[in-house]
Motif scaffolding. Structure first.
Motif, mmCIF file in Angstrom:
data_model
loop_
_atom_site.group_PDB
_atom_site.id
_atom_site.type_symbol
_atom_site.label_atom_id
_atom_site.label_comp_id
_atom_site.label_asym_id
_atom_site.label_seq_id
_atom_site.Cartn_x
_atom_site.Cartn_y
_atom_site.Cartn_z
ATOM 1 N N THR A 54 10.575 27.785 88.912
ATOM 2 C CA THR A 54 10.904 27.160 87.632
ATOM 3 C C THR A 54 11.171 25.673 87.832
ATOM 4 O OG1 THR A 54 11.920 29.230 86.902
ATOM 5 C CG2 THR A 54 12.435 27.263 85.631
ATOM 6 N N ASN A 55 10.529 24.826 87.052
ATOM 7 C CA ASN A 55 10.654 23.374 87.212
ATOM 8 C C ASN A 55 11.603 22.784 86.167
ATOM 9 O OD1 ASN A 55 10.170 20.845 88.299
ATOM 10 N ND2 ASN A 55 8.379 20.463 87.012
ATOM 11 N N ILE A 56 12.827 23.344 86.107
ATOM 12 C CA ILE A 56 13.851 22.828 85.196
ATOM 13 C C ILE A 56 15.186 22.793 85.929
ATOM 14 C CG2 ILE A 56 12.808 23.481 82.994
ATOM 15 C CD1 ILE A 56 14.369 26.091 83.099
ATOM 16 N N GLU A 57 16.105 22.019 85.395
ATOM 17 C CA GLU A 57 17.417 21.859 86.023
ATOM 18 C C GLU A 57 18.218 23.151 85.993
ATOM 19 O OE1 GLU A 57 19.080 19.310 87.594
ATOM 20 O OE2 GLU A 57 17.166 18.251 87.663
ATOM 21 N N SER A 58 18.197 23.828 84.854
ATOM 22 C CA SER A 58 18.948 25.075 84.712
ATOM 23 C C SER A 58 18.258 25.977 83.706
ATOM 24 C CB SER A 58 20.387 24.805 84.260
ATOM 25 O OG SER A 58 20.395 24.396 82.898
ATOM 26 N N ILE A 59 18.463 27.248 83.845
ATOM 27 C CA ILE A 59 17.872 28.213 82.918
ATOM 28 C C ILE A 59 18.452 28.055 81.521
ATOM 29 C CG2 ILE A 59 17.843 30.695 82.395
ATOM 30 C CD1 ILE A 59 17.451 31.111 85.455
ATOM 31 N N ALA A 60 19.690 27.588 81.441
ATOM 32 C CA ALA A 60 20.366 27.457 80.143
ATOM 33 C C ALA A 60 19.622 26.542 79.180
ATOM 34 C CB ALA A 60 21.795 26.961 80.349
#
Length: 329
Positions: free
Chosen positions: A195-201
């Motif tokens: 996943t290329n995001i800072e957080s799943i939230a």
């Protein structure tokens, strides 16, 4: 917010605090017992143990009442115990006995207990999300008043069912809490590789859903976040997404050699971030329990597991004439 302030704000009584600590210990003893039974050849197939994730299960289920529902995952033993599912019947189910919750036919990944609102674990990644949305839609349309808490792992957030479920829950303002146990690894790799995001939230905000990331090994943080989400849902304000960062001590399943992470990392999590030890320290510092009481809770949980194993081993195997019952096709 500090643990001390959280402790004061939550205002939990000593009985509740001791019960939560006991449930966390029981979950760990349950998983350790299953590991031994598997090694003895008494449990067949595979298992997905949740040792190290006890705070997410107990903390998330604590604000729920008996009518509120949960949907679970392939790593669902802790969720079931935290929601009040009978441990004797759980062990019987894992040993394939007729006294199990699914009469010995479901096994580890399909434990369900409708009496306490446990709609069931699920062997398919992300499959519990649309089931949770359906249950929440039922609650809203029939004005039943219950909330659904849907457990899932970080790997589920890359499945289409995750995105479809969040979208429907958001536009229909359903009474559901999406609870992501982010244990940092899928079956064979880090979440950072998937996943290329800072957080799943942040994915929740994309659907207009209030979201936050919490320390999933701190049960006080888990309780606070879940309490707020339950209150929001029961006020008709719709869903919440909670990302609880935690860590599984064991492999993905019993066949996992864990080559994707270091033993040094595992030792650090076990030494410094054990959720049971962390909660114990909070309770000791607030004079809720002492060291001797902690030892007694461990002994009580161990004895409960011995009784559960005896119950299961003394139960009958399903008879052949029931082979085709309790199935849809």
């Amino acid at each position: 917010m500090s643990n001390e302030l959280l402790f004061q704000e939550l205002g939990l009584d000593n009985q509740d605090l001791k019960k939560m600590l006991y449930d966390m210990i029981l979950i760990r003893k349950f998983e350790e017992t299953l590991k031994q039974l598997y090694q003895q050849g008494k449990i067949h197939g595979t298992m997905h143990l949740c040792i190290g994730q006890e705070a997410t299960a107990v903390g998330a289920c604590f604000p729920l009442n008996n009518e509120d529902k949960i949907t679970s995952t392939h790593r669902g033993h802790g969720h079931s115990i935290a929601k009040g599912t009978d441990v004797n019947k759980m062990v019987a189910e894992l040993l394939g006995k007729v006294t199990g919750h699914c009469k010995g036919k479901g096994g580890s990944m399909h434990i369900a207990d409708m009496k306490v609102g446990n709609l069931g674990a699920n062997g398919i990644v992300a499959a519990g999300l649309p089931l949770g949305v359906g249950a929440a839609l039922t609650s809203k349309m029939k004005e039943l008043g219950y909330v659904v808490l849907c457990f899932f792992g970080d790997g589920a957030t890359n499945e289409g069912a995750f995105h479809e479920s969040l979208n429907l829950a958001s536009i229909w303002k359903l009474p559901i809490i999406f609870f992501c146990e982010n244990n940092l690894y899928g079956m064979s790799g880090s979440i950072k590789e998937m996943t290329n995001i800072e957080s799943i939230a942040v994915r929740g905000s994309s659907y207009g859903i209030p979201s936050e990331t919490i320390n999933g090994n701190n049960i006080l943080e888990v309780i606070k976040a879940t309490q707020d989400a339950v209150e929001r849902a029961k006020q008709g304000k719709g869903p919440t997404l909670i990302e609880a960062e935690t860590y599984r001590w064991e492999g993905h399943s019993r066949s996992d050699a864990r080559k994707y992470r270091t033993r040094e990392e595992e030792k650090e999590w076990k030494k410094a971030k054990d959720p049971i030890e962390a909660f114990k320290e909070i309770l000791v510092s607030n004079n809720v329990i002492n060291e001797n009481e902690f030892i007694e809770l461990n002994e009580k949980a161990q004895n409960q597991m011995k009784e559960a194993v005896e119950y299961a081993e003394n139960s009958d195997d399903p008879s052949l004439d029931t082979l085709m019952t309790d199935i849809y096709a």
